[in-house]
Design a protein around this motif. Structure first.
Motif, PDB file in Angstrom:
ATOM      1  N   GLY A  40     -27.179 -52.389 -39.821  1.00 28.42           N
ATOM      2  CA  GLY A  40     -27.240 -53.222 -41.030  1.00 28.42           C
ATOM      3  C   GLY A  40     -28.725 -54.082 -41.054  1.00 28.42           C
ATOM      4  O   GLY A  40     -29.699 -53.222 -41.016  1.00 28.42           O
ATOM      5  N   ILE A  41     -28.597 -55.147 -41.028  1.00 24.72           N
ATOM      6  CA  ILE A  41     -29.886 -56.115 -41.436  1.00 24.72           C
ATOM      7  C   ILE A  41     -30.668 -55.975 -40.055  1.00 24.72           C
ATOM      8  O   ILE A  41     -31.911 -55.787 -40.108  1.00 24.72           O
ATOM      9  CB  ILE A  41     -29.575 -57.366 -41.641  1.00 24.72           C
ATOM     10  CG1 ILE A  41     -30.979 -58.283 -42.262  1.00 24.72           C
ATOM     11  CG2 ILE A  41     -29.272 -58.308 -40.218  1.00 24.72           C
ATOM     12  CD1 ILE A  41     -31.101 -57.939 -43.680  1.00 24.72           C
ATOM     13  N   SER A  42     -30.317 -55.651 -38.858  1.00 30.53           N
ATOM     14  CA  SER A  42     -31.290 -55.465 -37.710  1.00 30.53           C
ATOM     15  C   SER A  42     -32.344 -54.366 -38.019  1.00 30.53           C
ATOM     16  O   SER A  42     -33.308 -54.277 -37.342  1.00 30.53           O
ATOM     17  CB  SER A  42     -30.322 -55.489 -36.387  1.00 30.53           C
ATOM     18  OG  SER A  42     -29.812 -54.124 -36.278  1.00 30.53           O
ATOM     19  N   SER A  43     -31.929 -53.231 -38.572  1.00 31.06           N
ATOM     20  CA  SER A  43     -32.682 -52.233 -38.790  1.00 31.06           C
ATOM     21  C   SER A  43     -33.934 -52.619 -39.536  1.00 31.06           C
ATOM     22  O   SER A  43     -35.006 -52.295 -39.045  1.00 31.06           O
ATOM     23  CB  SER A  43     -31.965 -51.023 -39.622  1.00 31.06           C
ATOM     24  OG  SER A  43     -32.751 -50.095 -40.035  1.00 31.06           O
ATOM     25  N   GLY A  44     -33.848 -53.526 -40.645  1.00 35.06           N
ATOM     26  CA  GLY A  44     -35.206 -54.008 -41.269  1.00 35.06           C
ATOM     27  C   GLY A  44     -35.921 -54.928 -40.357  1.00 35.06           C
ATOM     28  O   GLY A  44     -37.214 -54.946 -40.130  1.00 35.06           O
ATOM     29  N   ASP A  45     -35.162 -55.661 -39.584  1.00 38.21           N
ATOM     30  CA  ASP A  45     -35.873 -56.547 -38.683  1.00 38.21           C
ATOM     31  C   ASP A  45     -36.786 -55.828 -37.532  1.00 38.21           C
ATOM     32  O   ASP A  45     -37.945 -56.033 -37.380  1.00 38.21           O
ATOM     33  CB  ASP A  45     -34.977 -57.665 -37.974  1.00 38.21           C
ATOM     34  CG  ASP A  45     -34.223 -58.656 -38.800  1.00 38.21           C
ATOM     35  OD1 ASP A  45     -35.116 -59.132 -39.830  1.00 38.21           O
ATOM     36  OD2 ASP A  45     -33.125 -59.133 -38.435  1.00 38.21           O
TER      37      ASP A  45
END
Length: 356
Positions: free
Chosen positions: A207-212
């Motif tokens: 999820g969002i951790s990929s972008g971070d």
């Protein structure tokens, strides 16, 4: 007299509990990374323990001068490979003083997609292959290329070794180790087809951790190239002509795709992506039309095709996925300068939430 390097490498933990937190955010261009540091009273283990902060948005193209304050919300913490010890890097996103996300805050909408119950249930995994080019500082020409001239044609450079074929390995290895130290899930690196061009892979991330993780990995790379006196380029086609461009191939799977019978789910997801091709291309990076020409391992930007083991396709399915009847696929369309928050959330939204 202490050397500068001695002072930079001072271990603060010997004399104080205080730590340094480097707050990182994305500037007005949507690609420029900004950061500034502050002292905190002690070690921090969760973003919720960090104070919000602010910056002058009129200096980053994100606010007018007469109302310039932009608020930083800490979202993810990484160990700082430059200061080390208990010092941290903090990935933030940006809001108005009233609490509204500013227009360049792409993380906010991505987080909404990734917190949707249907998306949470599918546990979307991403593996992003970030290609980039190292440029000589004063001439903006690829590292290892003769100034004003060209090296020999492509062929010997991909995954190569040797002073006449591989340029910038010290920077690349330093970045690799710094990212692992920081807690970024870097899964590998390799030299790319065009000399002076490299790739690192981040994932699998959920999820969002990929972008971070991609954004902080880019920040660390900017800092290392700064130290080395080299310029980082995320241009998707830094050199015109018979040279490969730079992409950010995005590997993707959901729980349903990874389970038995997943190949049918994969084919259904690819069909949806094909129907939304124009919308995805519009969000997959600036200048991508210079890269997606149908040559140099790309599909034409106006054409959507998929295939097994086909590197000239928009979407590539691995031979192993086909054989196992489950697994993941690779979206080869995103440009090297894509916003990972946009790309990852858009793929999830189209394949999980969108009902054609």
């Amino acid at each position: 007299m202490a050397l500068l390097t001695d002072l930079i490498n001072l271990d603060l933990s010997e004399t104080t509990d205080k730590i340094i937190a480097e707050y990182i955010w994305i500037g007005g261009s949507g690609l420029d990374l900004r950061s500034k540091a502050r002292t905190l009273p002690g070690p921090v283990t969760d973003p919720s323990q960090l104070p919000k902060w602010n910056y002058d948005g009129s200096s980053t193209g994100q606010a007018p001068g007469e109302d310039s304050e932009v608020i930083l919300y800490p979202q993810a913490i990484f160990k700082d490979p430059f200061r080390r010890g208990n010092n941290i890097l903090v990935m933030c996103d940006c809001y108005t003083p009233a609490g509204e996300p500013i227009p360049t805050n792409k993380r906010y909408n991505a987080a909404k997609v990734f917190s949707h119950p249907d998306v949470v249930a599918e546990e979307p995994w991403y593996g992003i292959e970030q290609e980039y080019t190292l440029l000589q500082k004063d001439v903006k020409w690829p590292l290892g290329w003769p100034v004003g001239g060209f090296p020999g044609p492509q062929g010997p450079y991909y995954c190569s070794a040797g002073a006449d074929k591989s340029f910038g390995r010290d920077i690349v290895d330093a970045h690799y180790k710094a990212c692992l130290y920081a807690g970024i899930n870097v899964s590998g690196i390799n030299g790319e087809v065009m000399p002076g061009q490299w790739e690192f892979q981040v994932g699998p991330s959920v999820g969002i951790s990929s972008g971070d993780q991609i954004w902080v990995a880019r920040y660390i790379l900017e800092r290392i190239t700064e130290i080395a006196g080299v310029v980082l380029s995320l241009d998707p086609k830094p050199i015109q002509g018979d040279w490969n461009g730079a992409g950010a191939h995005t590997n993707y799977s959901t729980k349903s795709m990874r389970n038995d019978g997943g190949y049918e789910i994969i084919k259904s997801a690819i069909e949806k992506l094909g129907k939304m091709h124009k919308e995805h291309i519009a969000a997959y990076g600036e200048g991508n039309e210079r890269r997606l020409t149908g040559r140099h391992e790309t599909a034409d930007i106006n054409t959507f095709i998929w295939g097994v083991a086909n590197r000239g396709a928009s979407i590539r399915v691995g031979r192993e996925t086909e054989q196992n009847g489950k697994g993941y696929f690779e979206d080869r369309r995103p440009a090297s300068n894509m916003d990972p928050y946009v790309v990852t959330s858009m793929i999830a939204e189209t394949t999980i939430l969108w009902k054609p």
